[in-house]
Design an enzyme around this catalytic site. Structure first.
Site: not given
Length: 312
Positions: A10-12, A14, A35, A138, A142
């Site tokens: 998810g490096g692009t 926000y 991706r 979420k 976990r």
């Protein structure tokens, strides 16, 4: 001591693009999952190429290709996921279960930081029905991490300033109001605001830090713990302008949630938990967590007085 190799999924995004920059800045060999489905998303492609020019490694992979995830994970020591959880009905956040499976098979990861970066969902036993799926999803992630005994760090960054501070927490805008401001309830519940770049700085600080292993890092910089009233006062002082205050009762706010589309209901539900119930500051951290500004006092975090100046 050499720095751990970090893979960012998810490096692009926000928050993700800031974490990439900070990983590089702190000297970590940095890998970004690229991706295959990017297609013609030209801004993301150009961002990735920019990171590559600064030393990042681009690793092709896809959530639809298990082996590609395993191969990517085997290259690194640390995995950080920052994929968005805003698509509430599509359970986008549950894609991380595929990443968990890849980490289990690879068997080499020293730590996993899943996509949290908000409220600590483990502290929200009783919440509104609106948008509850994200909270549940979420916690599913976990449980999968902990059941597999994957070393982890969870990041609770509370209220990202661009969405909550710059607009004085007004809905439907990212800019501060000009004449009047809506105050939620009496406006006295304490809220934690934090600059997005500081989120990235603190996140990368944790990856080689034994103090944060299998713990939650809470981003609660002392001078950024403000009530809604205090945030508005800071803006009024900076702008030299007094705004008309319109207080919204909890009853009226709850009634308004019913009349908006589903995705926006989840946003309003979070506003309610933060500003009416004070869920960010109604608990002590305890032994299961650490507070970022306490264990990393060298970080000169951005205070909200300084942050709000950019909106003048």
């Amino acid at each position: 001591m050499s720095k751990s190799k970090v893979l960012i999924v998810g490096g692009t995004g926000y928050i993700g693009n800031r974490i990439v920059k900070e990983s590089l800045a702190q000297g970590h060999p940095t890998y970004i999952l690229m991706r295959r489905e990017l297609g013609y998303e030209i801004e993301k492609v150009q961002m990735l190429l920019s990171f590559k020019s600064k030393g990042a490694h681009l690793v092709e992979g896809s959530f639809s290709d298990h082996q590609s995830l395993v191969d990517a994970v085997k290259l690194v020591d640390i995995v950080i996921c920052t994929i968005s959880g805003v698509q509430y009905r599509s359970h986008n956040i549950l894609l991380q279960l595929k990443l968990v499976d890849a980490i289990i098979e690879a068997g080499n990861v020293k730590r996993f930081l899943p996509s949290e970066f908000g409220m600590d969902y483990s502290r929200l036993e009783h919440v509104l029905e609106y948008g509850k799926e994200t909270f549940i999803d979420k916690m599913v992630i976990r449980k999968a991490i902990e059941d597999a005994k994957i070393p982890y760090t969870y990041i609770s960054s509370n209220c990202v300033a661009a969405y909550f501070a710059g607009n004085l927490s007004q809905l439907g805008t990212l800019m501060p109001p000009k004449d009047r401001v809506k105050i939620y309830g009496d406006g006295n519940r304490k809220v934690v605001y934090i600059d997005e770049d500081d989120v990235a700085t603190y996140t990368i600080k944790t990856v080689d830090d034994a103090r944060t292993l299998n713990k939650t890092l809470y981003l609660r910089p002392h001078k950024n713990i403000l009530s809604h009233n205090e945030l508005v006062e800071k803006w009024e002082k900076l702008s030299n302008k007094t705004l008309e205050k319109v207080h919204i009762s909890d009853k009226d706010f709850l009634a308004s949630i019913k009349d908006v589309e589903y995705n926006f209901q989840a946003v309003l539900a979070r506003i309610y938990l933060i500003y009416y119930e004070g869920r960010l500051m109604n608990f002590e951290i305890g032994e299961e967590g650490e507070e970022a500004s306490e264990i990393y006092p060298e970080v000169q975090y951005t205070q909200m007085d300084e942050y709000l100046q950019r909106y003048l």
